[in-house]
Design a protein around this motif. Structure first.
Motif, PDB file in Angstrom:
ATOM      1  N   ALA A   1      56.886  42.256  48.489  1.00  0.00           N
ATOM      2  CA  ALA A   1      56.976  41.103  47.573  1.00  0.00           C
ATOM      3  C   ALA A   1      57.951  41.430  46.458  1.00  0.00           C
ATOM      4  N   ALA A   2      58.456  40.380  45.828  1.00  0.00           N
ATOM      5  CA  ALA A   2      59.324  40.599  44.666  1.00  0.00           C
ATOM      6  C   ALA A   2      58.460  41.050  43.494  1.00  0.00           C
ATOM      7  N   CYS A   3      57.278  40.442  43.376  1.00  0.00           N
ATOM      8  CA  CYS A   3      56.315  40.864  42.358  1.00  0.00           C
ATOM      9  C   CYS A   3      54.970  40.188  42.649  1.00  0.00           C
ATOM     10  N   VAL A   4      53.931  40.677  41.985  1.00  0.00           N
ATOM     11  CA  VAL A   4      52.602  40.074  42.103  1.00  0.00           C
ATOM     12  C   VAL A   4      52.217  39.561  40.722  1.00  0.00           C
ATOM     13  N   LEU A   5      51.953  38.256  40.629  1.00  0.00           N
ATOM     14  CA  LEU A   5      51.601  37.666  39.326  1.00  0.00           C
ATOM     15  C   LEU A   5      50.099  37.489  39.218  1.00  0.00           C
ATOM     16  N   ARG A   6      49.570  37.729  38.028  1.00  0.00           N
ATOM     17  CA  ARG A   6      48.148  37.446  37.796  1.00  0.00           C
ATOM     18  C   ARG A   6      48.024  36.650  36.493  1.00  0.00           C
ATOM     19  N   PRO A   7      48.349  35.357  36.530  1.00  0.00           N
ATOM     20  CA  PRO A   7      48.297  34.558  35.294  1.00  0.00           C
ATOM     21  C   PRO A   7      46.871  34.439  34.770  1.00  0.00           C
ATOM     22  N   ARG A   8      46.774  34.331  33.417  1.00  0.00           N
ATOM     23  CA  ARG A   8      45.441  34.287  32.792  1.00  0.00           C
ATOM     24  C   ARG A   8      44.910  32.880  32.611  1.00  0.00           C
ATOM     25  N   SER A   9      45.749  31.869  32.823  1.00  0.00           N
ATOM     26  CA  SER A   9      45.275  30.492  32.632  1.00  0.00           C
ATOM     27  C   SER A   9      46.016  29.556  33.575  1.00  0.00           C
ATOM     28  N   THR A  10      45.436  28.366  33.748  1.00  0.00           N
ATOM     29  CA  THR A  10      46.082  27.365  34.596  1.00  0.00           C
ATOM     30  C   THR A  10      47.466  27.042  34.046  1.00  0.00           C
ATOM     31  N   ASP A  11      47.552  26.950  32.712  1.00  0.00           N
ATOM     32  CA  ASP A  11      48.828  26.583  32.103  1.00  0.00           C
ATOM     33  C   ASP A  11      49.898  27.645  32.378  1.00  0.00           C
TER      34      ASP A  11
ATOM     35  N   VAL B   1      50.985  35.181  44.127  1.00  0.00           N
ATOM     36  CA  VAL B   1      50.302  34.714  42.928  1.00  0.00           C
ATOM     37  C   VAL B   1      48.805  34.910  43.134  1.00  0.00           C
ATOM     38  N   SER B   2      48.267  35.887  42.429  1.00  0.00           N
ATOM     39  CA  SER B   2      46.842  36.209  42.567  1.00  0.00           C
ATOM     40  C   SER B   2      46.042  35.437  41.515  1.00  0.00           C
ATOM     41  N   THR B   3      44.853  34.976  41.934  1.00  0.00           N
ATOM     42  CA  THR B   3      43.987  34.269  40.970  1.00  0.00           C
ATOM     43  C   THR B   3      42.990  35.237  40.319  1.00  0.00           C
ATOM     44  N   GLY B   4      43.277  36.539  40.453  1.00  0.00           N
ATOM     45  CA  GLY B   4      42.340  37.575  39.996  1.00  0.00           C
ATOM     46  C   GLY B   4      41.888  37.459  38.544  1.00  0.00           C
ATOM     47  N   LEU B   5      42.719  36.872  37.665  1.00  0.00           N
ATOM     48  CA  LEU B   5      42.304  36.785  36.253  1.00  0.00           C
ATOM     49  C   LEU B   5      41.818  35.386  35.872  1.00  0.00           C
ATOM     50  N   LEU B   6      41.723  34.522  36.877  1.00  0.00           N
ATOM     51  CA  LEU B   6      41.213  33.156  36.602  1.00  0.00           C
ATOM     52  C   LEU B   6      39.787  33.100  37.115  1.00  0.00           C
ATOM     53  N   ARG B   7      38.835  33.674  36.400  1.00  0.00           N
ATOM     54  CA  ARG B   7      37.509  33.754  37.020  1.00  0.00           C
ATOM     55  C   ARG B   7      36.367  33.264  36.144  1.00  0.00           C
ATOM     56  N   LYS B   8      36.712  32.377  35.192  1.00  0.00           N
ATOM     57  CA  LYS B   8      35.635  31.848  34.330  1.00  0.00           C
ATOM     58  C   LYS B   8      34.750  30.862  35.088  1.00  0.00           C
ATOM     59  N   ILE B   9      33.454  30.943  34.792  1.00  0.00           N
ATOM     60  CA  ILE B   9      32.562  29.866  35.227  1.00  0.00           C
ATOM     61  C   ILE B   9      32.605  28.881  34.058  1.00  0.00           C
ATOM     62  N   ARG B  10      33.185  27.726  34.265  1.00  0.00           N
ATOM     63  CA  ARG B  10      33.380  26.817  33.123  1.00  0.00           C
ATOM     64  C   ARG B  10      32.110  26.067  32.761  1.00  0.00           C
ATOM     65  N   LYS B  11      31.340  25.673  33.759  1.00  0.00           N
ATOM     66  CA  LYS B  11      30.136  24.889  33.452  1.00  0.00           C
ATOM     67  C   LYS B  11      29.145  24.915  34.620  1.00  0.00           C
ATOM     68  N   VAL B  12      27.864  25.097  34.274  1.00  0.00           N
ATOM     69  CA  VAL B  12      26.828  24.916  35.302  1.00  0.00           C
ATOM     70  C   VAL B  12      25.943  23.799  34.795  1.00  0.00           C
ATOM     71  N   ASP B  13      25.779  22.769  35.592  1.00  0.00           N
ATOM     72  CA  ASP B  13      25.012  21.611  35.132  1.00  0.00           C
ATOM     73  C   ASP B  13      23.822  21.375  36.067  1.00  0.00           C
TER      74      ASP B  13
END
Ligand code: FAD
Ligand code: MLT
Ligand code: ZN
Length: 480
Positions: A38-48, A88-100
């Motif tokens: 790969a050229a690189c592996v990204l682990r963004p911290r937010s959707t934005d 593009v890894s989702t490894g840092l996007l792991r919040k549980i936003r809401k349990v209802d």
């Protein structure tokens, strides 16, 4: 490419771009069958930040390979070997936003593991029912992107059946916020269902809203020895008629699977047989009487001869031991030699025929092969796996494996089945999909792909074969 990487590094910060020297775990699949670069592996911290990263890649025509827990079994999350794709890894996007617990829904980020969703739901006295052996590592995004099934699909459906809403970053970097938790919402196309099962070819799922179900508080597990394939089906028919609402799992294991597990030190609580069935019943009512019901049901089956032996677990520990015979199969088979997986499904009534015909054919033509079928019999989904001995050598095993796979898929299709039940197509089954699917269906799928990812930059070569033009344009990208 260096310019793109520099911009991404500036955007995300150095700790969110993994140094390629440390990226080995992102460049090969779980089975060790596919290796890439790969050229690189990204682990963004937010959707934005993920969206901004995709915009940078989109401007430069860089190809993207989405990756969650990297437990997929068809090579869908492994980059090719050009070294030009961005994982593009989702490894840092792991919040549980809401349990209802009123709405009975959970909203979580795509990188949260399936087990993390289960735990968060349980804390709210509810249950996230999706369950399979890799749940501690597999992510919500990966489970949705592959439409994972697992052991409880017979009661609650596959990942897409639990899906209420979705947040997705599209190939051009736009964010679609469809994170609704409504049970009813007839407002046009159910777009979320397009992304479920899309295997990273249409965008990156960054969060999803999923259904919860009542928390089971009563649980019974039994293991049965069965003499014939027809009796396996007969047992399931009778159990379904008597206890459908309570069956959380009905799993099949062939005799050869249990023998393999025993070689690894596991113990079977019943007499040796050619076939086994594992049953789990659950209820949200503590006084549901599951134990009495199952005891009586098994006694009747022993008396009418449809099972040869049965063990009803007497403790949580015994339940776990029985489940290990089933859940450890993927690991145990991986170690046993060259393992060839066939994740197939046929109409439930055809399961006995599928097992018999495969055994007869493989036994007659490939004397070195051991058939180790197991799986989600209630869904008609059998993992018709085959092991060839290590002594055969890689080359001969690969050639025999190809022939074995061809005959198994031919039998499956002749029985009205599918060549991928729950693992998806990824890289491993691209040709198979093309050869076995209706051309109109394939054409519609390609049009959908082109309308959302018109550059073909999302997970190229997965699900669909690269077209000649795509191969050419990617190669010319290489020299830029
Ligand atoms: P990955 O492997 O990272 O990715 C899988 C695919 O999804 C790739 O194409 C990738 O590009 C895409 N993807 C990943 N995340 C995203 C995202 N956020 N947005 C868009 N695309 C994305 N599967 C079953 O269905 N049932 C089983 O019973 C089962 N048992 C298993 C047991 C073991 C021991 C193992 C190793 C695997 C098993 N699997 C099973 C397969 C696998 O675990 C599941 O398919 C799982 O859902 C994949 O999740 P993941 O996060 O690891 O995805
Ligand atoms: C499972 O059900 O355990 C997996 O989907 C099967 C496999 O590893 O083939
Ligand atoms: Zn499975």
């Amino acid at each position: 490419m260096n310019d793109v990487i520099a911009r991404l590094r500036e955007l995300l910060g150095p700790d969110c771009i993994i140094d390629l020297a440390l990226a080995e775990g992102f460049l090969s699949d779980w089975r060790g069958l596919f290796h890439g670069n790969a050229a690189c592996v990204l682990r963004p911290r937010s959707t934005d930040l993920l969206a901004q990263s995709l915009r940078i890649c989109h401007e430069s025509g860089v190809a993207i390979v989405p990756q969650g827990g990297n437990t997929g079994l068809v090579g869908g999350a492994t980059p090719d070997n050009t070294g030009l794709q961005v994982v593009v890894s989702t490894g840092l996007l792991r919040k549980i936003r809401k349990v209802d617990p009123v709405d009975m829904s959970i909203v979580a980020e795509a990188g949260a593991t399936v087990a993390e969703l289960q735990n968060a739901a349980a804390e709210a006295r509810a249950s996230f029912p999706l369950s399979f052996a890799s749940e501690g590592t597999a992510t919500l995004g990966g489970a949705l992107a592959t439409n994972a099934g697992g052991i409880s699909a017979v009661r609650y459906g596959s990942a897409r059946d639990l899906l209420l809403g979705m947040e997705v970053v599209l190939p051009d970097g736009r964010v679609w916020n469809g994170l609704r938790t409504l049970r009813k919402d007839n407002t046009g196309y159910a777009l979320r269902q397009l992304f479920a099962g899309s295997e990273g070819t249409l965008g990156i799922i960054t969060a999803a809203a999923m259904k919860l179900v009542p928390l089971p508080v009563a649980r019974e597990v039994a293991f049965c020895a069965v003499k014939t394939e027809d009796q396996v089906l007969d047992f399931w028919m009778k159990l379904r008629a008597a206890a459908e609402g309570n069956v959380r799992a009905i799993e099949y294991l062939s005799g050869s699977c249990v023998e393999l597990a025993k070689r690894e030190g596991l113990r079977s609580p019943v007499e040796k047989a050619d076939h086994y069935v594992l049953v789990e019943l659950t209820s949200s009512r503590p006084e549901a009487g599951l134990k009495d019901f199952l005891e009586a049901f098994l006694t009747d089956r022993l008396e009418d001869g449809s099972i040869a032996d049965a063990a009803l677990a007497q403790s949580g520990e015994q339940q776990k031991q029985i489940w290990r015979l089933r859940e450890d199969q993927t690991e145990v088979q991986k170690k046993a030699g060259y393992d060839f997986k066939h994740d197939v499904a046929v109409p439930v009534a055809q399961v006995p025929g599928l097992l018999r015909r495969s055994r007869a054919h493989i036994g007659a033509v490939f004397p070195d092969a051991t058939l180790v079928p197991f799986g989600h019999v209630g869904d008609g989904n059998i993992h018709l796996n085959v092991i060839l001995p290590a002594a055969l050598g890689a080359e001969r095993a690969a050639e025999q494996g190809r022939q074995i796979s061809k005959s198994i898929y031919d039998i499956v299709v002749s029985l009205g089945g599918t060549v991928s039940a729950e693992h998806g197509i990824g890289r491993a089954k691209v040709d198979l999909l093309e050869s076995k699917r209706d051309p109109v269906e394939l054409d519609l799928m390609r049009r959908i792909k082109a309308s959302i990812d018109n550059e073909g930059s999302f997970n190229p070569g997965k699900l669909f074969r690269l077209s000649r033009t795509e191969t050419r344009s990617r190669k010319s990208g290489l020299s830029e």
